[in-house]
Design a protein around this motif. Structure first.
Motif, short mmCIF file in Angstrom:
data_model
loop_
_atom_site.label_atom_id
_atom_site.label_comp_id
_atom_site.label_asym_id
_atom_site.label_seq_id
_atom_site.Cartn_x
_atom_site.Cartn_y
_atom_site.Cartn_z
N ARG A 140 0.89 -1.18 0.10
CA ARG A 140 -0.11 -0.10 -0.09
C ARG A 140 0.71 1.20 0.10
N ASN A 284 7.60 -2.80 4.69
CA ASN A 284 6.24 -2.61 4.04
C ASN A 284 5.81 -1.22 4.60
N SER A 288 0.02 -1.82 4.65
CA SER A 288 0.03 -3.13 4.23
C SER A 288 0.36 -4.18 5.61
C1 LIG Z 1 10.35 9.20 -3.47
C2 LIG Z 1 9.69 7.94 -2.89
C3 LIG Z 1 8.94 8.24 -1.81
C4 LIG Z 1 8.27 7.01 -1.24
N1 LIG Z 1 7.54 7.52 0.02
C5 LIG Z 1 6.97 6.32 0.56
C6 LIG Z 1 6.25 6.52 1.80
O1 LIG Z 1 6.38 7.69 2.25
N2 LIG Z 1 5.74 5.52 2.44
C7 LIG Z 1 5.75 4.24 1.71
O2 LIG Z 1 5.28 3.21 2.43
N3 LIG Z 1 6.25 4.04 0.57
C8 LIG Z 1 6.85 4.85 0.19
N4 LIG Z 1 7.54 4.57 -1.26
C9 LIG Z 1 7.67 3.23 -1.71
C10 LIG Z 1 8.60 2.68 -1.28
O3 LIG Z 1 9.76 2.80 -1.83
C11 LIG Z 1 8.37 1.03 -0.97
O4 LIG Z 1 7.79 0.76 -2.27
C12 LIG Z 1 7.50 0.69 0.02
O5 LIG Z 1 7.77 1.11 1.23
C13 LIG Z 1 7.21 -0.93 -0.07
O6 LIG Z 1 6.19 -1.20 0.93
P1 LIG Z 1 4.93 -1.88 0.38
O7 LIG Z 1 5.14 -3.10 -0.47
O8 LIG Z 1 4.26 -2.39 1.78
O9 LIG Z 1 4.29 -0.81 -0.40
C14 LIG Z 1 8.12 5.88 -2.00
C15 LIG Z 1 8.89 5.85 -2.89
C16 LIG Z 1 9.61 6.73 -3.56
C17 LIG Z 1 10.35 6.46 -5.02
#
Ligand SMILES: Cc1cc2nc3c(=O)[nH]c(=O)nc-3n(C[C@H](O)[C@H](O)[C@H](O)COP(=O)(O)O)c2cc1C
Lengths: 525, 150
Positions: A140, A284, A288
């Protein structure tokens, strides 16, 4: 003694809930501070315990205490869960938020808390991972990667030290679900992390929370202390961010926990294999992890039963910006963008027409109302040139200048770039300059193309001498597209890679704001 | 501050990953992180001065100069913009007598940008000395101005 429930959520506090709570306490009531129910147009909300259930009143000011207590106040809402905004939701993850005292272990246990962890502990790690896989849960945080597959990789990684990291950096404007959950139901996140730890064999976990969320930091720390004995031998700690948006990117986040500049790492290696301190790491998003207790307690099928296409389960959608009924709306995927903005959100707060919505934070596309048929679904949004991201929807009325918003997207990328790759670091600065030229040319007296290109050598798109640059809107727009292409395909992470989404969607859907002729109105509208 | 750093590290450990929590602690104690402390921190954590300097300057939160007596962090992100934050920013600079990102010459108030406080449906928002304030219009701005004049 009359029992009343008043939220202690940061948003409620910003709207005056603390003063209201004090007034009710002074009037002799027992005041229970809860999380937020998630509808801000009725906050500060006071719920009075009666034989007919909890009766809501809102918005309420301290001077309204007497009228609320005799039940005669004009803002009497009835039972809150019966309001249309709440009756239509499917609250799997936010079932307890706004209802319980967030730090009461007794409340948590009485509202089905720890049942998922108990189930998980009776299962083998592989069986827990299988349940998460079967639920169809996808990350998420933005990318939508299947959570079960990520956990499988970490489970299979051979190491005696593994970590669970919760990404609570929630930097996207228009999103606040992570914050609300951490403030309103922190044990749910802790339970999800403990289940993850059991599933992959991790001993310690981190919750990385942005410094802009002081309430969430405080609540999570207190909740970790209070529940340590229930999740042992697994241990948890909170790490506070320091105002860098890019630290939400998972590898930058890991570097930040390690005490370094939050710079993005090249992948591979995947964090699942070589993550925090080089060890296998589950990272995560809050939502999630907080979805997992439900999945274990109620069964993967109960979660997967709702949804749309390959987007299974529920999404806590956040309605934000210039919207009448802003707040948190948890619902199965598949609801359309238009239903969310117009029916549930009630259109703009200003009462003017909706002109654009940005979905998925600063890296998400701007859509006009002609795209409101889009179903909320990872694939549908990707196909339409956007993303659902962390499911924030920011509504703008017709006073918005979309060229200004495109410039802001570039400016934000320039301010927040970690600096590691050139397309993002330099490209975003060049993008701001191009947008300044486009806006300058748009706002200047109209000149003909041949005039703008004057001089017998003609003018160039790129030049070391600024007076030789072709500043016509046409030339700068084509340069902008070229730059966006470089950023999209050349950046190390989605900060530089997705900034073209808000920029190009603004240009494509709202060309008139970039000084071009307005697109022909669609007959259907 | 040297003693503070020493005490903090013996209570919390001196591993590299303690750097950010230490910087937060120093800033909470002193209001900012003086450049003169960089060699002290570097020595205590066995890092180069360049490394410590690099970390301090990377993160927007860390200040290298004393802030104003009052700090107003005004949100500039999209959801607040959708609710009039850009115009409010102009008004706030005017009323508080300080440019965005600056501390007023008399040291009374600093106006700092923040990108999202997670209060996105009730903007424009600010943190005034750490206290969240929502739906800021002219009248609320006036209250803030009076508050930070004290
Ligand atoms: C610039 C940037 C900022 C991000 N900020 C967040 C964030 O604030 N919170 C988050 O959960 N994922 C963020 N992501 C995505 C994470 O890189 C990652 O996909 C995520 O933590 C994976 O967790 P999930 O599989 O549960 O989504 C960001 C990605 C990028 C490229």
């Amino acid at each position: 003694m009359t029992r009343v429930f008043i939220s202690r959520d940061m948003a409620s506090a910003a709207l005056g809930a603390d003063d209201v709570a004090r007034a009710f306490a002074e009037a002799g009531c027992e005041v229970v501070r809860t999380g937020s129910r998630g509808l801000f147009s009725i906050e500060p909300l006071v719920e009075v315990e009666t034989e007919q259930g909890r009766i809501g009143f809102g918005p309420i000011a301290p001077r309204d205490v007497a009228a609320v207590l005799v039940g005669s106040h004009a803002q009497r809402l009835g039972r809150v869960e019966e309001l249309p905004f709440f009756a239509g939701q499917q609250r799997f993850t936010f079932a307890r938020c706004g209802i319980i005292d967030p730090l009461s272990l007794a409340d948590y246990a009485a509202h089905a808390g720890w049942q998922g962890l108990e189930k998980a502990r009776g299962l083998s790690p592989q069986a827990v991972v299988d349940a998460v896989k079967a639920s169809g849960l996808r990350g998420r945080g933005g990318a939508g990667f299947p959570t079960g597959i990520k956990w499988q990789t970490v489970l299979e990684a051979a190491s005696s030290t593994k970590f669970i990291v919760c990404n609570a950096d929630e930097g996207d404007s228009g999103t606040f679900a992570d914050r609300m959950l951490m403030e309103g139901d922190p044990y749910c996140l802790i339970e999800g992390m403990a289940i993850a730890a059991h599933a992959v064999g991790a001993g310690h976990g981190y919750i990385y929370i942005r410094s802009e969320y002081p309430y969430a930091i405080k609540t999570m720390r207190a909740a970790i202390d209070a529940s340590a004995h229930l999740i042992a031998p697994f241990t948890l700690e909170v790490r506070e961010g320091a105002g860098a948006y890019v630290c939400g990117e998972e590898t930058a986040l890991l570097d930040s926990i390690e005490g370094k500049r939050g710079q993005v790492r090249a992948k591979p290696p995947l964090p699942a294999l070589q993550g925090l301190f080089g060890e296998p790491t589950v990272i995560n998003n809050v939502l999630s992890l907080a979805a997992v207790p439900f999945i274990l307690a109620e069964g993967a099928n109960a979660y997967a039963a709702v949804g749309f296409g390959r987007s299974r389960g529920t999404m806590p959608v956040q309605l934000a910006g210039n919207v009448r009924h802003g707040g948190l709306y948890e619902i199965g995927f598949g609801i359309t963008l238009g239903e969310l903005v117009n029916e549930i959100g009630g259109g703009t707060a200003s009462g003017r027409p909706v002109r654009a919505v940005q979905v998925g934070g600063p890296l998400g596309a701007y859509f006009p109302p002609s795209m409101f048929h889009l179903p909320f679904d990872y694939e549908a949004f990707a196909q339409a040139g956007g993303l659902i991201g962390h499911a924030g929807i920011t509504v703008f009325d017709d006073s918005v200048d979309m060229a200004h918003m495109a410039r802001f997207a570039m400016e934000f990328c320039a301010a927040e770039s970690c600096g590691k790759c050139t397309p993002c670091r330099i490209g975003s600065t060049r993008g701001v300059e191009i947008m300044d030229r486009i806006i300058g040319a748009r706002d200047a007296a109209p000149v003909t193309v041949s005039e703008a290109n004057g001089g017998y050598l003609g003018k160039a798109l790129y030049s070391r001498s600024p007076d030789r640059i072709d500043v016509s809107i046409e030339a700068q727009t084509s340069l902008l597209r070229d730059l966006a292409d470089t950023m999209k395909y050349g950046s190390l992470c989605a900060l530089g890679g997705f900034t073209p989404y808000p920029v190009l969607s603004a240009l494509d859907y709202f060309p008139e704001d970039f000084g071009a002729a307005a697109p022909a109105k669609e007959a259907a509208e | 501050m040297e003693e503070f750093i020493g005490a903090w590290l013996s209570a919390n450990g001196a591993a590299r990953d303690r750097l950010l929590p230490l910087l937060h602690a120093i800033q909470e104690e002193a209001g900012y992180i003086d450049d003169a402390l960089v060699p002290v921190i570097a020595k205590a954590l066995n890092l180069s001065r360049a490394d410590v300097h690099g970390v301090i300057t990377f993160y927007h939160d860390f200040r290298r100069r004393a802030p104003g007596r009052h700090v107003v962090k005004l949100c500039r992100a999209e959801s607040c913009q959708a609710r009039g934050a850009a115009a409010l920013e102009v008004q706030a600079q005017d009323r508080l007598g300080v440019a965005m990102g600056e501390t007023r010459a008399d040291g009374q108030v600093a106006l700092e940008p923040v990108y999202c406080l997670g209060l996105c449906a009730i903007g424009p928002n600010a943190l005034v000395d750490g206290r969240p304030v929502a739906r800021i219009d002219g009248a609320v701005l006036e209250q803030i101005a009076v508050e930070v004049a004290a």
